[in-house]
Enzyme design. Structure first.
Site, mmCIF file in Angstrom:
data_model
loop_
_atom_site.group_PDB
_atom_site.id
_atom_site.type_symbol
_atom_site.label_atom_id
_atom_site.label_comp_id
_atom_site.label_asym_id
_atom_site.label_seq_id
_atom_site.Cartn_x
_atom_site.Cartn_y
_atom_site.Cartn_z
ATOM 1 N N LEU A 199 43.830 54.370 31.568
ATOM 2 C CA LEU A 199 43.095 54.449 30.311
ATOM 3 C C LEU A 199 41.602 54.448 30.579
ATOM 4 O O LEU A 199 41.133 53.851 31.550
ATOM 5 C CB LEU A 199 43.438 53.248 29.418
ATOM 6 C CG LEU A 199 44.877 53.148 28.918
ATOM 7 C CD1 LEU A 199 45.042 51.889 28.078
ATOM 8 C CD2 LEU A 199 45.264 54.371 28.114
ATOM 9 N N GLU B 262 46.378 45.489 21.014
ATOM 10 C CA GLU B 262 47.181 44.570 21.823
ATOM 11 C C GLU B 262 46.354 44.110 23.018
ATOM 12 O O GLU B 262 45.435 44.810 23.461
ATOM 13 C CB GLU B 262 48.476 45.232 22.284
ATOM 14 C CG GLU B 262 48.286 46.555 22.986
ATOM 15 C CD GLU B 262 49.574 47.360 23.091
ATOM 16 O OE1 GLU B 262 49.924 47.706 24.235
ATOM 17 O OE2 GLU B 262 50.200 47.641 22.066
ATOM 18 N N GLU C 133 53.462 44.774 32.309
ATOM 19 C CA GLU C 133 52.748 44.138 33.412
ATOM 20 C C GLU C 133 53.571 42.991 33.976
ATOM 21 O O GLU C 133 54.082 42.155 33.218
ATOM 22 C CB GLU C 133 51.403 43.566 32.937
ATOM 23 C CG GLU C 133 50.407 44.592 32.472
ATOM 24 C CD GLU C 133 49.786 45.377 33.615
ATOM 25 O OE1 GLU C 133 49.296 44.749 34.572
ATOM 26 O OE2 GLU C 133 49.810 46.615 33.551
ATOM 27 N N LYS D 102 45.652 51.716 20.589
ATOM 28 C CA LYS D 102 46.472 52.922 20.640
ATOM 29 C C LYS D 102 46.730 53.438 19.231
ATOM 30 O O LYS D 102 47.005 52.643 18.316
ATOM 31 C CB LYS D 102 47.831 52.627 21.293
ATOM 32 C CG LYS D 102 47.770 52.084 22.705
ATOM 33 C CD LYS D 102 49.154 51.653 23.170
ATOM 34 C CE LYS D 102 49.098 50.992 24.547
ATOM 35 N NZ LYS D 102 50.381 50.383 24.939
ATOM 36 N N ASP E 29 35.786 44.467 38.321
ATOM 37 C CA ASP E 29 36.177 45.711 37.653
ATOM 38 C C ASP E 29 34.963 46.401 37.043
ATOM 39 O O ASP E 29 34.854 47.624 37.064
ATOM 40 C CB ASP E 29 37.212 45.422 36.556
ATOM 41 C CG ASP E 29 38.561 45.014 37.128
ATOM 42 O OD1 ASP E 29 39.421 44.613 36.344
ATOM 43 O OD2 ASP E 29 38.746 45.107 38.353
ATOM 44 N N LYS F 194 45.281 43.366 26.808
ATOM 45 C CA LYS F 194 45.464 44.032 28.094
ATOM 46 C C LYS F 194 45.700 42.939 29.142
ATOM 47 O O LYS F 194 44.787 42.201 29.499
ATOM 48 C CB LYS F 194 44.241 44.853 28.459
ATOM 49 C CG LYS F 194 44.367 45.670 29.732
ATOM 50 C CD LYS F 194 43.131 46.536 29.929
ATOM 51 C CE LYS F 194 43.285 47.406 31.168
ATOM 52 N NZ LYS F 194 43.376 46.617 32.399
ATOM 53 N N CYS G 124 30.856 25.037 65.605
ATOM 54 C CA CYS G 124 31.687 24.206 64.738
ATOM 55 C C CYS G 124 30.884 23.021 64.207
ATOM 56 O O CYS G 124 30.279 22.292 64.989
ATOM 57 C CB CYS G 124 32.915 23.706 65.499
ATOM 58 S SG CYS G 124 33.972 22.601 64.523
#
Length: 667
Positions: free
Chosen positions: A82, A111, A170, A285, A32, A113, A405
């Site tokens: 957000l 809170e 979620e 928030k 992320d 996430k 292999c």
């Protein structure tokens, strides 16, 4: 084209690909943080050079997880993203900005996430009426049937709740369930989920609610919307929702000042590791809804909220070597062998490198100092190389994916569109032979009382080289093996005899045909009824079966095209295994819907949607998810989408309800 245009174009293409990997494939290839950094770089370039603006740039839209297989529903309230930050300084900026804009006392709700798949739940008159994924923020997929299988989501509320409201949260896969699911996928040589978030997302998109139920999803809810909410505060509304029966996280805190926000960050940066589900940050928030309205929104996100992302725990260690494992289907998995290092509470010695593309992208050399993280804090993975620590030229040999292999020396194959290489020497590669036998004896296949060590013993003694050989084992053979007692030998022989009663769908699954899992085996059993019919089926006939795509059909056809496989099947048949569907399955079939195409829409009282799909196939019909001029009937339940209804009427497709359908097939 100048350098700036090329850079903007490259970033847009790269971000669109990562959006697709994340939202559509549920298989991200970067973190992320890396994604956010590249998005910020593109935003900065577009602001600096507005002449190169593009309304279709990734900066102008929210990533989508829309699936064509579900009815799409427009959100009454857009599900905006957000703004993300990894910096406490940016949290201070958010707090100070809010203070200046409001110019009055305010509270911030902190809170966690949760790292799952976003869901919107709509309730009417105290009952769940619809569940919709985030989608592109404006429209999402109706996954109500799947969400009903999640036990932590109440179907009927208690207490004095509004007549209609929406609650968001979620959908999560707990760590314990994630590990169980990946163990099972590893046994079946299916691709492992990268982290619990992707597992939850992939599960929500399953067409079969029974599979969803088996995966034991959970849901944490955190946001209430509606016209008649019980409180003017975010915190008050969630406390009310808790009293109605919702699972509201008990870690919310109302913060009065900036120091309390920082204290919350510092506490949960370590304590989150004790939680049963994945988290990747904190959301702050403004508590008052009237103050939220005053602050308003930007084009993409609310001004009254911000997301703080935790830094993934990372360790640096030495890459000692790379080894290659051969699975039962011949897939080659590269594994990095590391100097042991402490990471997220455990000692990490090995990390998966997935495939040749990942190795090439990392540009690995033996002896490199590499950065290791845990995907979803579970699976160790190499995320980068400390090139500053590398000598010039690199002291160690560059890692290149093997061409043959490592077990039998056969040249590896990589099919077009596939990420992995595999060994095609199905009949002569020891790990594949033993892997197929181990798969054959598992509980969900033939359920034979035999583990990994027994398979090794029998293979090493030369008693088995394929699954049919198991039924030729004699008591005297077993007694010649070390550590075998009379009782264990008799137990194995009794288990082998009992396995002959396993129904055809389990035998078909046990054969280990590539891409044929339990669900596919059941569908093929229902459609073709016997191994003889399946052996003769063409690719076209196979793909005509609901949910059997080209890849599966080609694999099944290729399996039976090999004379050695046909010989094996005949040997198993001679041993007494069930090679046709049970009488119950066969007698329940009819031709009442022969050559008819049916689209199912809505929710039903007598049978589930998945059960109706099976019933349609049972009576010779074909399921379809899309309405077209070739559709013969729409089986319409409650909450049928208005878009489908309008399209059906335009095309003149006959719409029948549940009662009419059951009468039709029972005439």
């Amino acid at each position: 084209m100048n350098e700036i245009v090329l850079k903007i174009s490259r970033l847009r293409e790269e971000l669109e690909q990562h959006n697709y990997n994340y939202y559509v494939l549920s298989a991200p290839t970067i973190s992320d943080r890396e994604f956010d950094d590249r998005m910020k770089e593109l935003q900065a370039l577009e602001e600096q050079y507005p002449e190169y603006a593009d309304p279709l740039s990734p900066t102008q839209r929210v990533g989508s997880d829309l699936s064509k297989e579900f009815e799409q529903v427009e959100h009454q309230y857009p599900m905006l993203s957000l703004g993300n930050t990894y910096s406490e300084e940016e949290i201070r900026d958010f707090y100070n900005r809010t203070a200046r804009a409001l110019n009055e006392p305010f509270e911030i709700v902190a809170e966690l996430k949760y790292d799952g798949s976003s869901i919107s739940l709509i309730y009417e008159n105290g009952r769940l009426s619809r569940a919709v994924t985030r989608g592109d923020g404006t429209r999402g997929d109706d996954v109500t049937a799947n969400v009903k299988t999640i036990r932590s989501i109440p179907l009927i509320l208690h207490g004095d709740c509004p007549a209609k409201f929406e609650i968001r949260g979620e959908v999560l896969l707990p760590h314990a369930e994630f590990e169980r699911l990946n163990r099972e996928r590893e046994e079946q040589e299916e691709p492992l989920f990268a982290n619990p978030r992707n597992a939850a997302s992939g599960t929500l998109k399953q067409q079969n609610p029974a599979i969803v139920a088996e995966r034991r999803l959970d849901a944490y809810l955190y946001y209430l919307l509606g016209e008649s909410l019980p409180s003017d505060t975010h915190y008050g509304n969630l406390e009310a929702a808790r009293s109605w029966g919702f699972k509201i996280p008990n870690v919310m805190r109302v913060c009065k000042n900036m120091q309390e926000l920082l204290d919350y960050i510092n506490y949960w940066d370590t304590e989150r590791k004790r939680l049963p589900v994945a988290t990747d940050g904190i959301v702050f928030k403004v508590n008052s809804l009237s103050q939220q309205r005053s602050l308003g929104f930007t084009a993409k996100s609310p001004r009254w909220a911000i997301s703080y992302k935790f830094q993934a725990e990372r360790a640096e260690t030495r890459l000692n070597s790379v080894s290659y494992q051969v699975g039962r289907t011949g897939i080659i998995t590269p594994v990095a062998n590391l100097e042991p290092v402490q990471l997220a509470g455990t000692v990490v010695k090995r990390a998966s490198l997935h495939n040749a593309d990942i190795i090439a992208e990392l540009d690995l050399h033996i002896g490199d100092r590499v950065y290791v993280e845990k995907g979803g804090e579970i699976i160790p993975k190499i995320v980068g190389v400390n090139t500053d620590a590398r000598t010039t030229p690199a002291a160690g040999e560059r890692v290149t994916f093997v061409t043959h292999c490592p077990e039998c020396g056969t040249a590896l194959v990589r099919e077009r569109g596939e990420a992995g290489h595999y060994c095609p020497n199905v009949w002569g590669c020891a790990p594949q032979i033993k892997g197929k036998i181990e798969h054959f004896v598992t509980r969900r296949a033939m359920n034979i009382n035999m583990g990994h060590e027994t398979v090794e013993d029998l293979y090493n003694a030369g008693y088995v080289r394929n699954t049919a050989d198991l039924y030729a084992i004699r008591f005297a053979d077993l007694m010649r093996l070390e550590r075998w007692a009379e009782k264990s030998a008799r137990n194995l022989l009794e288990s082998l005899e009992e396995s002959k009663k396993a129904p055809f769908e389990r035998v078909l699954y046990a054969l280990g045909i590539r891409y044929v899992g339990e669900t596919v085996a059941k569908r093929l059993t229902f459609s073709f009824l016997s191994i003889d019919n399946l052996e003769k089926a063409s690719v076209e006939e196979l793909t005509a079966v609901d949910e059997i795509g080209e890849r599966i059909a080609q694999s099944v056809a290729a399996y039976f095209a090999d004379e050695r496989n046909r010989t094996l099947v005949n040997r198993l048949k001679d041993c007494g295994l069930q090679m046709q569907a049970s009488e119950k399955v066969q007698t329940s079939r009819s031709d009442r819907l022969k050559d008819l195409t049916v689209v199912i829409s809505g929710t039903f009282a007598v049978h589930s949607r998945d059960e109706y799909k099976s019933i349609i196939e049972q009576h010779g019909g074909k399921n379809s998810s899309a309405i077209s001029g070739k559709t013969d009937y729409i089986l319409a339940g409650d909450n049928m989408g208005p878009a489908k209804l309008e399209k059906a009427r335009k095309l003149g497709v006959k719409i029948i309800n549940e009662t009419e359908f059951l009468k039709l097939i029972n005439e």
